[in-house]
Enzyme design. Structure first.
Site, PDB file in Angstrom:
ATOM      1  CD  GLU A  80     -72.910  20.239  59.027  1.00 15.25           C
ATOM      2  OE1 GLU A  80     -72.391  19.142  59.582  1.00 15.25           O
ATOM      3  OE2 GLU A  80     -74.026  20.471  59.045  1.00 15.25           O
ATOM      4  CD  GLU A 123     -90.834  32.661  70.232  1.00 11.37           C
ATOM      5  OE1 GLU A 123     -91.611  33.779  71.147  1.00 11.37           O
ATOM      6  OE2 GLU A 123     -91.346  32.412  69.123  1.00 11.37           O
TER       7      GLU A 123
END
Length: 274
Positions: free
Chosen positions: A111, A80
């Site tokens: 992960e 953004e």
């Protein structure tokens, strides 16, 4: 001994027997606790932001790192920054365990790789002017911990956002943010309150940095990218308000210069009418 608050049993039980209204009201009741928890971390957030701003003023970058929901939220916030504040996409970078494929689908054991996070940072040329923020509700994600450990060892500023106290991740961060939201409505589902808290804190970090860097004027996104008609209309109305222009004149001015800030500066440089 380190205790995972994020894994504690929910305060609610027999969820499958509840009505839709009861479930929604329960979740909303728990969500109201999140803003209060975030407010208690403001001093922690402030200390981190105050360290990041001067680095970014000198050309440093900000990296977010996470896995699963935490990684997705970091990528979301980073993505953004260019449209909202007109910064290049390399200014704030979101990295997720498993790469872009993990944005939509789980990547098995991604992960759990302690070395991969640091390798990805190196591929982006990370250096001592940059900042790395690890995001992990549990504070135990190896991908994030390994990256922060190496970043810190190389003199890179580190921060983290987690929802447990005294986690292994916090131990690797110069500026840990421990936002304690309590047990999740669905036990262990940290995409809920913990994820909401992460999103709020990421908003606070990135927005405060961009304001401090001069990317906002007054309360307006004067550096936003004019990527769609809605944003062109918003920019047009900003110029109408500031310079008492008609809609068409303001829109023409905006499209000529390509940004509200540049259009505004051009108007201020015009000699006054006699």
């Amino acid at each position: 001994m380190f205790e995972k608050i994020t894994e504690q049993p929910s305060l609610y039980d027999r969820l499958e027997e509840k009505s839709t209204r009861e479930i929604l009201e329960d979740i909303n009741r728990e969500d109201r606790k999140v803003a209060e928890a975030v407010s208690r971390t403001i001093p922690m957030i402030e200390r981190l932001v105050e360290q990041i701003v001067p680095r970014m003023e000198q050309g440093g970058r900000l990296f977010y790192m996470g896995a699963g929901t935490s990684g997705r939220l970091g990528v979301l916030d980073a993505s953004e920054i260019p449209p909202t504040f007109g910064m290049p996409p390399t200014f704030v970078i979101g990295l997720i365990a498993g790469g872009d494929r993990a944005l939509r689908n789980p990547v098995e054991k991604a992960e759990d790789n302690t070395e991969r996070g640091w390798e990805e940072l190196l591929s982006h040329g990370v250096n001592s002017s940059d900042t790395v923020i690890g995001i992990a509700a549990s504070g135990t994600t190896p991908y994030v911990i390994g990256a922060l450990r190496e970043a810190r060892r190389h003199g890179i500023l580190t921060g983290c956002i987690c929802s447990n106290i005294g986690s292994p991740l916090a131990a690797e961060a110069d500026y840990p943010i421990e936002v304690i939201v309590g047990p999740e409505y669905v036990t262990g589902s940290s995409r809920m309150k913990s994820g909401t808290a992460q999103k709020m804190i990421l908003n606070m970090i990135s927005t405060s940095i961009m304001i401090r860097l001069g990317r906002v004027k007054g309360n307006r996104m004067v550096n936003m990218q004019l990527s769609n008609n809605k944003l062109i209309d918003r920019g047009t109305r900003m110029l109408m308000s500031e310079f008492d222009l008609s809609y068409e004149d303001a829109r023409t001015l905006l499209l000529r210069h390509g940004s509200v800030r540049i259009a505004s500066e051009s108007m201020k440089q015009k000699p006054p009418k006699k």
